[in-house]
Design a protein around this motif. Structure first.
Motif: not given
Length: 355
Positions: A42-68
């Motif tokens: 989330s912190e990497v995604m939030l760099q220079q990007t709004t929370v509203a935009a990041v939420k959707e991408y965060f869910r997509k990424f953690t859905g595709l790749w749940p762990t590091v």
């Protein structure tokens, strides 16, 4: 200082924003810690990007790749395609590099120490502090744009950013408590995002309204001050959209280093004051009369859109043809999706609205 921190934490307990990567304050106080992978992502995604935009991408990424480990094993092209539209693509490249270092050198476990976090690809002082505080509940001070604004107003600081950052950091450090540092970090960021906003701050409902020096002086709305920005330059270029008779589109993978690094894109010329035409194959190129415009951090880009229909047996000198059925416009970076939107369609099977 402790009283101020306690007041803010009390406010946070009742007003914390719900985030998909967060642990709510009641659970945090009970000892539950968030997943460091989620906080890092989330912190990497939030760099220079709004929370509203990041939420959707965060869910997509953690859905595709749940762990590091899942992310570290992912194909580069898949990660870059999933990131498309979020911008600042170096973050996506560093995301992959960091995930692979975590797996290869740390057995899939994020280090909790601030200095160790700083050694990881793509993690700077702010992200290291945020992870230390939020993920590991260590005493670390965060200073993002929201916190800078809160500190400038709390202490009525009129020296401009970015030069005044060290001063604002000292004030922020003095307020950061030993207890619940992770909740406090999120509380002060929430305060800036929801109450101490850039325009029309809601001072009447702020938990720090009484001690706020800028509110008392009537200067809150004009702070923080910033050094005037230089005029943003304009760069020009040509972008080439070729489509074969069988419907395939010509795309290329941009170099790893540089803007849109590692992303699929339509071939283009250099981007400069005086670009040199650089068609990727010998064809009857026509000026579409369209110009794709996109703004990057340091310049405005204007691309003249050149189009060509080419036979199936023509080989490009750059890039490769992607079959019509495999072409996914949403995998293109935003600048190139703007180009795609300007190209006349042969059919209605791929439309801008579908993306």
């Amino acid at each position: 200082m402790r009283d101020l921190s306690d007041e803010l934490l009390m406010w946070y307990d009742g007003h914390a924003r719900a985030m998909p990567w967060r642990v709510p304050p009641d659970q945090s106080k009970a000892g539950q810690r968030p997943d460091p992978y989620f906080i890092w992502m989330s912190e990497v995604m939030l760099q220079q990007t709004t929370v509203a935009a990041v939420k959707e991408y965060f869910r997509k990424f953690t859905g595709l790749w749940p762990t590091v480990r899942d992310l570290a094993a992912a194909e580069d092209a898949d990660v870059m395609a999933a990131w498309a539209g979020l911008g600042y693509y170096a973050r996506a490249r560093n995301l992959l590099k960091c995930a692979r270092v975590i797996v290869a050198e740390h057995d899939g476990v994020f280090p909790s120490d601030y200095d160790d976090l700083l050694k990881l690809p793509g993690i700077g002082p702010y992200t290291a502090a945020a992870m230390s505080a939020i993920a590991f509940n260590q005493h670390a001070t965060v200073l993002d744009g929201n916190v800078e604004r809160v500190m400038a107003r709390m202490y009525d600081i009129h020296d401009p950013l970015p030069g005044v950052k060290p001063v604002l950091m000292k004030y922020a450090e003095a307020l950061t408590p030993r207890g619940r540092p992770g909740d406090y970090a999120q509380a002060v960021m929430d305060l800036g995002a929801t109450i101490c906003t850039p325009k029309n701050p809601a001072c009447g409902i702020c938990p720090w309204r009484d001690p706020c020096a800028a509110r008392q002086a009537g200067t809150a709305a004009e702070l923080p001050k910033k050094t005037p920005k230089k005029k943003t330059p304009v760069r020009l270029g040509y972008v080439y959209v070729a489509r074969r008779d069988d419907g395939a589109w010509l795309l290329e993978t941009r170099p790893e280093k540089g803007l849109l690094g590692g992303m699929l894109a339509f071939p283009s010329s250099d981007w400069s004051d005086d670009p040199t035409p650089a068609p990727p194959l010998d064809a009857d190129w026509k000026d579409s009369g369209q110009e794709a415009r996109h703004t990057f951090t340091h310049f405005h880009l204007r691309l003249k859109v050149m189009v060509a229909d080419v036979p199936d047996n023509l080989d490009p000198t750059r890039g490769h043809f992607v079959p019509h059925h495999a072409f996914v416009p949403s995998a293109l970076p935003t600048a190139m999706r703007k180009v795609f939107d300007l190209v006349p369609r042969r059919d209605a099977t791929i439309e801008p609205e579908s993306r």
